[in-house]
Design a protein around this motif. Structure first.
Motif, PDB file in Angstrom:
ATOM      1  N   UNK A  56     -53.470 -27.454 -43.669  1.00 42.43           N
ATOM      2  CA  UNK A  56     -53.122 -28.485 -44.646  1.00 42.43           C
ATOM      3  C   UNK A  56     -53.749 -28.394 -46.017  1.00 42.43           C
ATOM      4  N   UNK A  57     -54.763 -27.781 -46.262  1.00 39.05           N
ATOM      5  CA  UNK A  57     -55.296 -27.806 -47.632  1.00 39.05           C
ATOM      6  C   UNK A  57     -56.796 -27.666 -47.626  1.00 39.05           C
ATOM      7  N   UNK A  58     -57.483 -27.987 -48.634  1.00 43.06           N
ATOM      8  CA  UNK A  58     -57.167 -28.818 -49.794  1.00 43.06           C
ATOM      9  C   UNK A  58     -56.139 -28.164 -50.715  1.00 43.06           C
ATOM     10  N   UNK A  59     -55.448 -29.017 -51.439  1.00 39.78           N
ATOM     11  CA  UNK A  59     -54.395 -28.539 -52.333  1.00 39.78           C
ATOM     12  C   UNK A  59     -53.118 -28.276 -51.563  1.00 39.78           C
ATOM     13  N   UNK A  60     -52.431 -27.207 -51.891  1.00 40.16           N
ATOM     14  CA  UNK A  60     -51.164 -26.855 -51.264  1.00 40.16           C
ATOM     15  C   UNK A  60     -51.398 -26.327 -49.851  1.00 40.16           C
ATOM     16  N   UNK A  61     -50.607 -26.788 -48.873  1.00 30.77           N
ATOM     17  CA  UNK A  61     -50.733 -26.248 -47.515  1.00 30.77           C
ATOM     18  C   UNK A  61     -50.355 -24.775 -47.468  1.00 30.77           C
ATOM     19  N   UNK A  62     -50.700 -24.121 -46.381  1.00 27.67           N
ATOM     20  CA  UNK A  62     -50.360 -22.724 -46.176  1.00 27.67           C
ATOM     21  C   UNK A  62     -49.674 -22.601 -44.825  1.00 27.67           C
ATOM     22  N   UNK A  63     -48.606 -21.794 -44.750  1.00 33.53           N
ATOM     23  CA  UNK A  63     -47.866 -21.600 -43.509  1.00 33.53           C
ATOM     24  C   UNK A  63     -47.838 -20.125 -43.134  1.00 33.53           C
TER      25      UNK A  63
END
Length: 93
Positions: A68-75
């Motif tokens: 989830x983050x911090x900032x933009x999530x990553x997938x």
């Protein structure tokens, strides 16, 4: 405040798209070839892994791991056959 983040990858000839709704809690929706095949709600702020199947013969199990983050999530798309994670590209929708 809630935001939506979109990610996409093509894997084994199939389109895998993920939408992450962020905010106080977060929701993950996964589409394979335009059909919803995975859905999960967060139970904390740690990474979340959602298993899905690609419509091959026989079906291919994969998983989408969302951090989830911090900032933009990553997938990441994780192919369970070889375990190699692939980064899902962010998309501006």
């Amino acid at each position: 405040m809630s935001r939506r983040h979109h990610f996409h990858i093509d894997h084994l000839g199939h389109s895998v798209s993920t939408t992450v709704h962020t905010g106080h809690s977060w929701i993950v929706e996964i589409l394979v070839d335009g059909k919803e095949t995975g859905y999960a709600k967060s139970k904390g702020d740690g990474p979340l892994t959602v298993p899905v199947e690609l419509p091959t013969d026989p079906p291919t199990p994969v998983a989408v791991r969302v951090t989830p983050g911090p900032g933009t999530p990553r997938c990441l798309l994780i192919a369970t056959a070889d375990g190699e994670p692939q980064v899902m590209a962010p998309r501006a929708y």
